[in-house]
Design an enzyme around this catalytic site. Sequence first.
Site, mmCIF file in Angstrom:
data_model
loop_
_atom_site.group_PDB
_atom_site.id
_atom_site.type_symbol
_atom_site.label_atom_id
_atom_site.label_comp_id
_atom_site.label_asym_id
_atom_site.label_seq_id
_atom_site.Cartn_x
_atom_site.Cartn_y
_atom_site.Cartn_z
ATOM 1 N N SER A 216 11.770 -23.917 4.502
ATOM 2 C CA SER A 216 10.929 -24.344 3.383
ATOM 3 C C SER A 216 9.684 -25.048 3.886
ATOM 4 O O SER A 216 9.580 -25.401 5.062
ATOM 5 C CB SER A 216 11.705 -25.292 2.453
ATOM 6 O OG SER A 216 12.859 -24.671 1.951
ATOM 7 N N SER A 254 13.433 -19.631 1.310
ATOM 8 C CA SER A 254 12.429 -20.649 1.607
ATOM 9 C C SER A 254 11.888 -21.242 0.312
ATOM 10 O O SER A 254 11.458 -20.510 -0.577
ATOM 11 C CB SER A 254 11.275 -20.041 2.417
ATOM 12 O OG SER A 254 10.356 -21.027 2.808
ATOM 13 N N ASP A 256 8.914 -22.931 -1.028
ATOM 14 C CA ASP A 256 7.520 -23.184 -0.667
ATOM 15 C C ASP A 256 6.785 -23.735 -1.880
ATOM 16 O O ASP A 256 6.581 -23.025 -2.865
ATOM 17 C CB ASP A 256 6.853 -21.892 -0.175
ATOM 18 C CG ASP A 256 7.575 -21.301 1.019
ATOM 19 O OD1 ASP A 256 7.951 -22.076 1.914
ATOM 20 O OD2 ASP A 256 7.777 -20.074 1.043
#
Length: 319
Positions: A216, A254, A256
Amino acid sequence: MQAPRRVRDLGVVVGTLPTGPLNAITDVPGVLVGQTTISEGDLQTGVTAIVPDSYATGLPAAVAVGNGYGKLVGTTQVDELGVIETPILLTGTLSVFRAADALLTWLLDRNPTATSRNPVVGETNDGFLSDIRRRPITPEHVHAALDSASTGLPLEGCVGAGTGTTALGFKAGIGTASRVVDAGTVGALVQSNFSGTLTVRGTPIPAEPIDADGNSCMIVVGTDLPLDARQLGRLARRAIFALARVGSDYAPGSGDYAIAFSMGGTAAYADRDLRSPFQAVTESVEEALLNSLTMATTTTGFRGNSARAVPHDLIRRAT
């Protein structure tokens, strides 16, 4: 052992815009940063606090989500009202909720009549190097980060919320950078913990992948340009775009996120004038991401897992 160095000190100049005096988010007037670091064997984690000094009055703000696989407390109210009313905290994934409660305590202690506050706390998963299930963050850690916040150059690399993070096959952490544009400043601070192939000014630097849980990146963007919440949302989205410039693969697991806020008061920008701020945010984020790597040091933590610092010679050769 190589000494941590900012990427610009290694000869890598990102973009064309000038930096602020510190090349940091704290170049934005009124923005402070404080950190608490826990580096004790199986615990490699901490707290990073971004504290706009006028947060209590409410600041225009926006959140952009590249991939929502994460825990970012407080986003729905920011989306609804276009305002941030607290400092922003970053920490490890399973400590988010303890950090949010500690931030709320800190805020209520400073305003005895308040009946509602919307703490904003983001995270990345530092469980490869830190025993994340222990949830070691206490109110004392959070309050120390908030109380120590200053306008100086923030520490980078293996500090605060970046103590146990990795990115692009190497040890990563906290990074920051800034750009001066249109008589104002755009600054970024990142907590890097994502996968892909490290890329420096277009040159890939492959590394053995790190089998870490969670990939992340948290990006915080501050500016004193007079932008409204909608325009800050456009800046925040470009901050996430900048991950591609250093080689992010935007993996399915992830989280983000980018949070952007303005200290600049009432909006006075036309959308057609956002070209320079867009350039400023992408350059700032790209350089902050690289700083998060080149300022990090090789770290061994939970269960003997180790993440090595990116060799600076590789960075120099790539440029």
